[in-house]
Write a protein that holds these residues in place. Structure first.
Motif, short mmCIF file in Angstrom:
data_model
loop_
_atom_site.label_atom_id
_atom_site.label_comp_id
_atom_site.label_asym_id
_atom_site.label_seq_id
_atom_site.Cartn_x
_atom_site.Cartn_y
_atom_site.Cartn_z
N ALA A 46 0.83 -1.21 0.00
CA ALA A 46 0.00 0.00 0.00
C ALA A 46 0.86 1.25 0.00
CB ALA A 46 -0.93 -0.01 1.21
N SER A 47 1.95 1.24 0.74
CA SER A 47 2.84 2.41 0.78
C SER A 47 3.44 2.67 -0.59
CB SER A 47 3.96 2.19 1.81
OG SER A 47 3.43 2.07 3.10
N GLY A 48 3.92 1.64 -1.25
CA GLY A 48 4.46 1.80 -2.60
C GLY A 48 3.41 2.30 -3.57
N TYR A 49 2.21 1.78 -3.42
CA TYR A 49 1.09 2.21 -4.28
C TYR A 49 0.80 3.69 -4.07
CZ TYR A 49 -3.57 2.34 -6.34
OH TYR A 49 -4.66 2.66 -7.10
N VAL A 50 0.76 4.12 -2.83
CA VAL A 50 0.47 5.53 -2.52
C VAL A 50 1.58 6.42 -3.09
CG1 VAL A 50 0.30 7.22 -0.63
CG2 VAL A 50 -0.96 5.06 -0.51
N PHE A 51 2.85 6.04 -2.86
CA PHE A 51 3.96 6.84 -3.38
C PHE A 51 3.94 6.91 -4.90
CE2 PHE A 51 6.38 5.62 0.65
CZ PHE A 51 6.09 6.83 1.27
N ALA A 52 3.62 5.80 -5.55
CA ALA A 52 3.62 5.75 -7.02
C ALA A 52 2.52 6.61 -7.62
CB ALA A 52 3.46 4.30 -7.50
N HIS A 53 1.53 6.99 -6.84
CA HIS A 53 0.42 7.79 -7.35
C HIS A 53 0.42 9.23 -6.83
CE1 HIS A 53 -0.94 3.73 -8.34
NE2 HIS A 53 -1.57 4.32 -9.33
N THR A 54 1.51 9.66 -6.23
CA THR A 54 1.58 11.05 -5.78
C THR A 54 1.87 11.96 -6.97
OG1 THR A 54 3.95 10.87 -5.30
CG2 THR A 54 2.42 10.45 -3.47
N GLN A 55 1.59 13.26 -6.81
CA GLN A 55 1.85 14.22 -7.88
C GLN A 55 3.34 14.29 -8.21
OE1 GLN A 55 0.17 17.89 -6.48
NE2 GLN A 55 -1.91 17.33 -7.09
N LEU A 56 4.18 14.16 -7.18
CA LEU A 56 5.62 14.18 -7.38
C LEU A 56 6.07 13.01 -8.26
CD1 LEU A 56 8.24 15.68 -6.43
CD2 LEU A 56 8.40 13.90 -4.67
N ALA A 57 5.52 11.84 -8.01
CA ALA A 57 5.87 10.65 -8.81
C ALA A 57 5.42 10.81 -10.26
CB ALA A 57 5.25 9.41 -8.20
N VAL A 58 4.27 11.39 -10.45
CA VAL A 58 3.76 11.59 -11.82
C VAL A 58 4.61 12.64 -12.55
CG1 VAL A 58 1.80 12.41 -13.17
CG2 VAL A 58 1.42 10.89 -11.22
N LYS A 59 4.95 13.71 -11.85
CA LYS A 59 5.72 14.80 -12.46
C LYS A 59 7.13 14.36 -12.85
CE LYS A 59 7.12 19.58 -11.65
NZ LYS A 59 7.08 20.70 -10.71
N TYR A 60 7.79 13.60 -11.99
CA TYR A 60 9.16 13.17 -12.24
C TYR A 60 9.23 11.68 -12.54
CZ TYR A 60 10.33 17.71 -10.32
OH TYR A 60 10.42 19.06 -10.10
N ASP A 61 8.30 11.22 -13.32
CA ASP A 61 8.18 9.80 -13.62
C ASP A 61 9.46 9.21 -14.19
OD1 ASP A 61 6.61 7.34 -13.95
OD2 ASP A 61 6.80 7.77 -16.10
N ASN A 62 10.04 9.83 -15.21
CA ASN A 62 11.25 9.29 -15.84
C ASN A 62 12.42 9.24 -14.86
OD1 ASN A 62 10.12 8.74 -18.31
ND2 ASN A 62 10.53 10.80 -19.09
N PHE A 63 12.58 10.29 -14.07
CA PHE A 63 13.66 10.33 -13.08
C PHE A 63 13.52 9.19 -12.07
CE2 PHE A 63 15.04 11.74 -8.84
CZ PHE A 63 16.40 11.86 -9.08
N PHE A 64 12.31 9.01 -11.53
CA PHE A 64 12.09 7.95 -10.56
C PHE A 64 12.28 6.57 -11.18
CE2 PHE A 64 9.54 11.08 -7.97
CZ PHE A 64 10.42 11.06 -6.89
#
Length: 189
Positions: A117-135
């Protein structure tokens, strides 16, 4: 009957993204506390803390579940049972590893669901979406470091091959980002 279960357990009534993120961020600290209480050191110097860890884990899971949306609730619910099944197969039946006691601790399947659940939540944050390629690049390197370490340094070949297959399957489903967000959490748990 199906509607009743959805209304009672798998609804968005209490969904709160900020509290959900709080539980995901707090997970590493909770893990240190919980595993510390269930440690050999704690047992030798104080008392057996497994029951306390079991209760804390179920409570943490319950609150995380309570503030999650219906989709994540379903994933968490299923993850508890899949985790227990995996523990039963690989720990109890195949004896690939074991815990301090004969039985699988109750907190383990709930802890695995919290990790997911924690990984799922982090993967769907605005930060994760914005810096998708970097992550993707950072976590892919991190992920392969974990797999390489397990494969070469600790000779845990099964773990490494399982993760290779797991990542390949998720790449096919376009869900690799979700898997890669779990790699840093593997260090913690």
């Amino acid at each position: 009957m199906n509607n009743l279960i959805n209304v009672l357990f798998f609804n968005d009534k209490n969904y709160n993204a900020k509290i959900q993120l709080f539980f995901a961020i707090s997970f590493p600290f909770f893990t240190l506390l919980a595993l510390g209480i269930d440690s050999v050191y704690f047992k030798e110097h104080f008392f057996e803390g497994r029951d306390i860890t079991n209760v804390l884990s179920v409570l943490y899971f319950s609150f995380f579940f309570w503030f999650s949306d219906s989709y994540l609730r379903k994933l968490m619910f299923v993850m508890v049972f899949l985790s227990y099944l995996g523990e039963f197969i690989f720990c109890t039946s195949l004896e690939m590893y074991n815990y301090r006691t004969e039985l699988i601790p109750i907190y383990v399947p709930f802890g695995h669901a919290i990790v997911f659940a924690s990984g799922y939540v982090f993967a769907h944050t605005q930060l994760a979406v914005k810096y998708d390629n970097f992550f993707r690049k950072c976590f892919a390197a991190d992920f392969y470091y974990i797999v390489f370490s397990c494969r070469i340094l600790s000779e845990r070949y099964f773990f490494a091959y399982f993760w290779d297959i797991f990542l390949f399957a998720f790449k096919k489903k376009k869900m690799a980002k979700l898997v890669l967000f779990h790699s840093p959490l593997c260090y913690i748990y």
